[in-house]
Motif scaffolding. Structure first.
Motif, short mmCIF file in Angstrom:
data_model
loop_
_atom_site.label_atom_id
_atom_site.label_comp_id
_atom_site.label_asym_id
_atom_site.label_seq_id
_atom_site.Cartn_x
_atom_site.Cartn_y
_atom_site.Cartn_z
N UNK A 97 0.96 -1.30 0.04
CA UNK A 97 0.05 0.00 -0.05
C UNK A 97 0.93 1.40 -0.06
N UNK A 98 0.67 2.10 -1.01
CA UNK A 98 1.65 3.11 -1.13
C UNK A 98 0.78 4.58 -0.51
N UNK A 99 1.55 5.10 0.28
CA UNK A 99 1.10 6.35 0.85
C UNK A 99 2.26 7.63 0.50
N UNK A 100 1.58 8.54 -0.35
CA UNK A 100 2.24 9.76 -0.98
C UNK A 100 2.39 10.90 -0.13
N UNK B 58 4.65 16.47 10.21
CA UNK B 58 3.38 16.02 10.06
C UNK B 58 3.39 14.54 9.48
N UNK B 59 4.42 14.33 8.35
CA UNK B 59 4.59 13.15 7.82
C UNK B 59 4.99 12.04 8.77
N UNK B 60 6.06 12.39 9.64
CA UNK B 60 6.31 11.40 10.61
C UNK B 60 5.35 11.05 11.54
N UNK B 61 4.44 11.95 11.74
CA UNK B 61 3.11 11.51 12.83
C UNK B 61 2.45 10.61 12.15
N UNK B 62 2.19 10.64 10.72
CA UNK B 62 1.33 9.67 10.00
C UNK B 62 1.90 8.41 9.99
N UNK B 63 3.19 8.40 9.64
CA UNK B 63 4.22 7.29 9.65
C UNK B 63 4.30 6.48 11.10
#
Length: 275
Positions: free
Chosen positions: A36-39, A51-56
């Motif tokens: 599953x790709x998250x862009x 913000x990206x690191x929180x989602x990761x």
């Protein structure tokens, strides 16, 4: 069916197209894993990266990055270490390699390949040309085309032309229809003309899907024409006729049956490139 599933995070400072292409090319080699790709595109500040690191952290998985800014790279690496997820910088080795070969320090400019230069405007012009000359439109005015694709209905002429336009190539396409003479300009053209063909059974499946998407109760529907459109014998005859026409005019033919649009376009470019 895939044996396992992972989430792969793609983090880019620009549009993410390059990173996505690299990831998909690699993923294709692992048929037993669902990826599953998250862009995460246009990441150009530390605030955006946090913000990206929180989602990761919420959806853990490995990270592929094409960040070029050293500060963002360092923060990305530190964040992944903290989260205990693996990180691969897909550009760093290539940039280091070219730095050593050229002796020039990389500018580390995000999205450096996306500039509005002559090539950019050439692609825009090519896209306009494809729109104006799609499916036989303006067929008497083909002198500005870089190449022309011909073939029966539903052999991917239009999407191939659009892909070529993204390479800056002005491609027109002309449908070949039994009983209807192709436009005269096609036979006097100084540009390459290339035929596309396909396996009959595959073509019938494509056409059947197309028919099912059209309104069945349309007042323009012709049941006999629809039948001929997907009848095996008639489709075989149609394809043979188109091949004979191409052979008569010495137009090379590419079989697109098991080719993606990208592969078809690569073959076209190979045929038309100077030897």
């Amino acid at each position: 069916m895939p044996h396992n599933t992972i989430t792969l995070h793609l983090v880019s400072e620009a549009t993410g197209q390059t990173l996505d292409a690299v990831a998909r090319a690699c993923i294709a080699q692992f048929p037993n894993t669902e990826v599953r790709l998250r862009h995460w595109n246009l990441i150009r500040s530390r605030l955006q990266l946090r913000r990206v690191l929180r989602h990761i952290a919420l959806d853990r998985g490995p990270v592929m990055s094409s960040l070029t800014d050293p500060a963002l790279q360092a923060d990305m690496e530190a964040g992944c270490v903290s989260l205990q997820v693996r990180l691969l910088d897909v550009l760093d080795n290539a940039v280091t390699f070219l730095t050593e070969e050229t002796g020039e320090t990389a500018t580390r400019h995000p999205g450096g390949q996306y500039i509005m230069d002559e090539n950019y405007y050439q692609r825009i012009e090519a896209m306009h040309y494809v729109l104006a000359h799609d499916d036989g439109q303006e067929a008497d005015d083909l002198h500005d085309a870089d190449l022309v694709l011909v073939g029966v209905s539903r052999v991917s002429k239009t999407p191939t032309c659009f892909y070529l336009a993204n390479r800056g190539i002005k491609a027109a396409n002309i449908p070949l229809v039994m009983g209807i003479e192709p436009p005269p300009a096609l036979f006097t053209l100084k540009r390459p003309v290339i035929g596309l063909t396909i396996d009959p059974e595959t073509l019938i499946e494509i056409r059947r899907t197309r028919l099912s998407q059209m309104m069945p109760n349309s007042r323009h529907s012709d049941p006999s024409a629809d039948y001929a459109y997907i009848d095996l014998e008639k489709v075989q005859e149609e394809l043979r006729w188109a091949r004979r026409l191409c052979r008569h005019h010495n137009w090379p033919v590419i079989d697109v049956t098991r080719r993606s649009i990208e592969e078809t376009s690569a073959s076209i470019l190979d045929l038309t490139s100077p030897q």
